[in-house]
Design a protein around this motif. Structure first.
Motif, mmCIF file in Angstrom:
data_model
loop_
_atom_site.group_PDB
_atom_site.id
_atom_site.type_symbol
_atom_site.label_atom_id
_atom_site.label_comp_id
_atom_site.label_asym_id
_atom_site.label_seq_id
_atom_site.Cartn_x
_atom_site.Cartn_y
_atom_site.Cartn_z
ATOM 1 N N LEU A 41 0.905 -1.283 0.369
ATOM 2 C CA LEU A 41 -0.363 0.368 0.205
ATOM 3 C C LEU A 41 0.540 1.098 -0.254
ATOM 4 N N GLU A 43 1.349 4.421 -1.361
ATOM 5 C CA GLU A 43 1.061 5.599 -2.221
ATOM 6 C C GLU A 43 1.283 6.464 -3.052
ATOM 7 N N CYS A 45 2.040 5.336 -5.318
ATOM 8 C CA CYS A 45 1.701 4.602 -6.214
ATOM 9 C C CYS A 45 0.653 4.651 -6.811
ATOM 10 N N LEU A 46 0.006 6.006 -6.090
ATOM 11 C CA LEU A 46 -1.651 5.677 -6.660
ATOM 12 C C LEU A 46 -2.146 7.031 -7.866
ATOM 13 N N ASN A 47 -2.697 6.411 -8.367
ATOM 14 C CA ASN A 47 -3.521 7.299 -9.494
ATOM 15 C C ASN A 47 -2.478 6.988 -10.891
ATOM 16 N N ARG A 142 -4.674 2.549 -9.052
ATOM 17 C CA ARG A 142 -5.102 2.574 -7.527
ATOM 18 C C ARG A 142 -5.778 3.893 -7.367
ATOM 19 N N PHE A 143 -6.698 4.143 -6.523
ATOM 20 C CA PHE A 143 -7.233 5.106 -6.110
ATOM 21 C C PHE A 143 -7.363 5.710 -4.986
ATOM 22 N N LYS A 144 -7.229 6.693 -3.911
ATOM 23 C CA LYS A 144 -8.054 7.031 -2.569
ATOM 24 C C LYS A 144 -9.576 7.259 -2.672
ATOM 25 N N ASN A 150 -15.376 8.375 -7.365
ATOM 26 C CA ASN A 150 -14.114 8.306 -7.843
ATOM 27 C C ASN A 150 -14.442 7.382 -9.893
ATOM 28 N N ILE A 191 -8.110 2.927 0.048
ATOM 29 C CA ILE A 191 -7.481 2.443 -1.358
ATOM 30 C C ILE A 191 -8.118 1.242 -1.843
ATOM 31 N N ASN A 192 -8.578 1.390 -3.330
ATOM 32 C CA ASN A 192 -9.158 0.749 -4.151
ATOM 33 C C ASN A 192 -8.227 0.188 -6.207
ATOM 34 N N GLN A 193 -8.574 -0.761 -5.888
ATOM 35 C CA GLN A 193 -7.067 -0.395 -7.120
ATOM 36 C C GLN A 193 -8.731 -1.324 -8.705
#
Length: 203
Positions: A41, A43, A45-47, A142-144, A150, A191-193
């Motif tokens: 996890l 962060e 790597c998000l978006n 991956r996103f918050k 979203n 956090i989802n994927q």
């Protein structure tokens, strides 16, 4: 009393010991899967959209229908959890859900088609629930926050990426929680994927 009877008793005890060892090994695998989940996890790597080749993956599905209604959907999720987590093999992350790819990419609501869990054994004897996601190229993002809040932004990002790279979606969308209610104080911290299989468009 005889040597044969003693042998039978010892063999039975040995069998019980092996079963206990196997159960404990599966508990250790469960713990390891959760620890691995926490470690990934990052962060940073998000978006970021990634395009990777994935090997086949075994899934246990609980399909949904419009006839089930809201309470039926809740019952189905509970039933899915009970079935999957009663098994002694390890699971990878929390229960996810599958969204129709066309509805998602068109920015529509797209109700869930099924719940799914990644498992380490097959269910060939239970074809209604067993599915093997094929090997191939997959887009991952991956996103918050929640998927619902979203989804339009996600659809645009993934749609634009596919257009730029001459890709077409060939699977439905897989939504999987990585960090949810049990590890967060607010939904904004979730956090989802999302993952979708794609293929190159032949020119």
């Amino acid at each position: 009393r005889s040597p044969e009877a003693l042998r039978a008793l010892l063999e039975e005890k040995d069998k019980n010991c092996r079963e206990i060892i196997e159960q404990n090994e599966n508990v250790r695998k469960n713990i390891g899967a959760v620890i691995q989940q926490l470690e990934v996890l990052d962060e940073n790597c998000l978006n970021q959209i990634t395009l990777n080749y994935y090997h086949p993956k075994k899934l246990y599905l609980s399909r949904l229908t419009a006839k089930k209604g809201h309470m039926g959907t809740i019952y189905m999720l509970a039933s899915h959890n009970q079935k999957v987590y009663d098994e002694h093999h390890f699971k990878e992350r929390a229960v996810g859900w599958i969204i129709d790819k066309d509805a998602f990419l068109e920015g529509k609501s797209g109700t869930a088609l099924a719940y799914f869990s990644t498992v380490s054994m097959n269910y060939f004897d239970d074809k209604e629930h067993y599915y093997e996601a094929p090997a191939g190229l997959y887009i991952t993002l991956r996103f918050k926050g929640t998927f619902h809040s979203n989804k339009k932004e996600l659809a645009k990002k993934i749609g634009d990426f596919m257009q730029r790279n001459n890709l077409v979606a060939v699977s439905n969308l897989f939504v999987q929680p990585l960090k949810n209610y049990w590890m967060c104080t607010t939904k904004k911290e979730y956090i989802n994927q999302v993952t979708i299989q794609v293929e190159k468009i032949e020119e």
